[in-house]
Design an enzyme around this catalytic site. Sequence first.
Site, PDB file in Angstrom:
ATOM      1  N   GLY A 181      31.437 -10.432   3.441  1.00  0.00           N
ATOM      2  CA  GLY A 181      32.897 -10.496   3.306  1.00  0.00           C
ATOM      3  C   GLY A 181      33.515 -11.301   4.441  1.00  0.00           C
ATOM      4  O   GLY A 181      33.427 -10.900   5.601  1.00  0.00           O
ATOM      5  N   LEU A 187      35.273 -11.384  10.186  1.00  0.00           N
ATOM      6  CA  LEU A 187      35.421 -12.498  11.123  1.00  0.00           C
ATOM      7  C   LEU A 187      35.736 -12.004  12.541  1.00  0.00           C
ATOM      8  O   LEU A 187      35.263 -12.580  13.521  1.00  0.00           O
ATOM      9  CB  LEU A 187      36.478 -13.483  10.620  1.00  0.00           C
ATOM     10  CG  LEU A 187      36.110 -14.101   9.255  1.00  0.00           C
ATOM     11  CD1 LEU A 187      37.184 -15.059   8.789  1.00  0.00           C
ATOM     12  CD2 LEU A 187      34.743 -14.790   9.291  1.00  0.00           C
ATOM     13  N   GLU A 204      30.255 -14.670   1.502  1.00  0.00           N
ATOM     14  CA  GLU A 204      31.571 -14.395   0.906  1.00  0.00           C
ATOM     15  C   GLU A 204      31.524 -14.677  -0.591  1.00  0.00           C
ATOM     16  O   GLU A 204      31.023 -15.711  -1.019  1.00  0.00           O
ATOM     17  CB  GLU A 204      32.649 -15.240   1.596  1.00  0.00           C
ATOM     18  CG  GLU A 204      33.982 -15.356   0.878  1.00  0.00           C
ATOM     19  CD  GLU A 204      34.710 -14.039   0.663  1.00  0.00           C
ATOM     20  OE1 GLU A 204      34.815 -13.245   1.605  1.00  0.00           O
ATOM     21  OE2 GLU A 204      35.177 -13.796  -0.484  1.00  0.00           O
ATOM     22  N   HIS A 323      51.138  -2.029  11.447  1.00  0.00           N
ATOM     23  CA  HIS A 323      52.589  -2.159  11.634  1.00  0.00           C
ATOM     24  C   HIS A 323      53.347  -1.990  10.322  1.00  0.00           C
ATOM     25  O   HIS A 323      54.501  -1.594  10.328  1.00  0.00           O
ATOM     26  CB  HIS A 323      52.956  -3.473  12.331  1.00  0.00           C
ATOM     27  CG  HIS A 323      52.187  -4.654  11.829  1.00  0.00           C
ATOM     28  ND1 HIS A 323      50.909  -4.919  12.218  1.00  0.00           N
ATOM     29  CD2 HIS A 323      52.512  -5.621  10.949  1.00  0.00           C
ATOM     30  CE1 HIS A 323      50.484  -6.026  11.610  1.00  0.00           C
ATOM     31  NE2 HIS A 323      51.453  -6.455  10.822  1.00  0.00           N
ATOM     32  N   HIS A 446      59.017 -24.911  28.828  1.00  0.00           N
ATOM     33  CA  HIS A 446      57.922 -25.879  28.962  1.00  0.00           C
ATOM     34  C   HIS A 446      57.159 -25.596  30.241  1.00  0.00           C
ATOM     35  O   HIS A 446      57.785 -25.336  31.263  1.00  0.00           O
ATOM     36  CB  HIS A 446      58.502 -27.302  29.013  1.00  0.00           C
ATOM     37  CG  HIS A 446      57.458 -28.348  29.268  1.00  0.00           C
ATOM     38  ND1 HIS A 446      56.597 -28.773  28.279  1.00  0.00           N
ATOM     39  CD2 HIS A 446      57.115 -29.019  30.401  1.00  0.00           C
ATOM     40  CE1 HIS A 446      55.781 -29.697  28.786  1.00  0.00           C
ATOM     41  NE2 HIS A 446      56.079 -29.857  30.072  1.00  0.00           N
TER      42      HIS A 446
END
Length: 467
Positions: A181, A187, A204, A323, A446
């Site tokens: 998978g 991953l 997969e 969440h 920046h």
Amino acid sequence: MADSFDVIVIGGGPGGYNAAIRLGQLGLSTACIDKRGSFGGTCLNVGCIPSKALLHASERFHEAETDFAKLGIKAKVELDLPAMMAQKTKVVGELTKGVEFLFKKNKVEGIVGEARITAPGKVSVKLADGTTRELTCKNIIIATGSDVAPLPGVTIDEKQIVSSTGAIALSSVPKKLLVVGAGVIGLELGSVWKRLGAEVTVVEFLDRITPGIDGEIAKAFQRILTKQGFTFQLSTKVTGVEKTKTGLKVTVEPAAGGDKTTIECDVMLVSIGRIPYTANLGLAEIGVALDKRGRVVTDNHYKTNVPGIYAVGDCREGVMLAHKAEDEATACAEIIAGKAGHVNYDAIPSVVYTFPEVATVGKTEEELKAAGIQYKVGKFPFTANARAKTIMATDGMVKIMADAKTDRVLGCAIVGPEAGNLIAEVVLAMEFGASSEDIARTCHSHPTLTEAVRQAAMGVEGWTMQM
Ligand code: FAD
Ligand code: NAI
């Protein structure tokens, strides 16, 4: 100890513990029951937190091994896996204790035991000592979460054939790890063991990795992982596994059918998804409706078909993310307290915590096309971002999609350093209904990675300046 509450929450994960805390804040007497022995659910005990602790540690290890020399740092690096695991366990312990503290602070009674709903407003709890406690309440929230989806014909032993739970607790680094998978778990945990020295092959079923993520970003992500040494076998399925004297012999065949081949490995990780967990809750007996996938059916106020019974988190429809469970929990608690709880499902981010990270929110380009929505795209590669150069993390890009007529941001996908933090800006922008120009004209400090988001937003109207 009272046995009667305004609300009983079953499950102490992000759905359950956040609901209980919010209910406590709103002045409702609340109990939260979890059978696990420590609160925090899958997320804190065996999911988000231990996996992120290992991702962080293994990333530092790999960085020390491969990048320090380039930065002019000489170091002799050695892995101490037991110490790495101990750090993970420490973090988990501190956070699960933190939930107990928050319960006390908000006058929530945390109960360790297995709950069963015997009737609306009635919950029977089997405690660890074998006794039973009978509780009553006005409302029940089901937040029992999810469990590992099984691979037919394969028995998980959590030693050689592991789910995520075994994969975060291996006692040594496998020489060869086979991941079944190419989703989030495969991953992330594949990355952990790859960085610590394992050869990782990912099998997969589909012809792409990370289904659900914008196709262009997923392709870029796969290229980056391949460069890191991952081997992918797409459009392939595992059909069997045999334990040998030296390890495992895994049989695979093309997803569409065809010749079988075998792959030898030491450990196989089964990460083909998760399924809602509602076993032994008594739902069938009291008539709570489940859908075809076993999820508790609710309306948009999290009410099931049985009055006084609600459900939030992984056990109901939607993405299985901590969440999302947390937001539903807050909304559900507020609704029970007579307030207007609401979740904006169009602005729920999703992050893969690999290196680089992948983060998405809103629609994918494929979804916009399928819906016939006219859109514009802005992209910016991290190779052109000054900060990415200084931290030697230039793989990846930011992609922002906005409505062609109104310029309202419809989606964003990022593969790159700190993508999980970078996406927060776009989530907030979407929550406020912002346009790509709003992001493009907002001052970004920046040199930061956030400038890549700004430059991608400029790209929507074709005025990217730093490319
Ligand atoms: P859960 O967290 O599963 O909690 C449910 C609880 O209910 C469990 O503790 C269970 O013991 C208890 N329970 C069940 N039945 C009963 C009963 N009858 N009586 C008493 N208690 C019961 N999501 C993210 O957003 N970010 C991540 O980085 C992330 N990483 C993950 C990594 C891994 C390896 C895994 C497996 C998942 C990860 N997730 C992540 C997903 C996240 O863990 C879930 O979406 C989240 O935990 C769901 O919360 P929940 O409260 O709905 O359920
Ligand atoms: P997933 O749904 O992310 O990925 C499963 C993958 O397995 C898919 O690519 C699917 O096509 C493939 N698959 C299914 N059956 C297969 C088969 N028989 N053979 C080969 N491949 C097959 O599920 P995963 O990775 O197990 O994670 C479960 C859940 O946990 C996800 O819903 C995810 O949201 C959550 N999670 C979230 C994390 C995060 O937010 N960072 C981290 C880890 C998990």
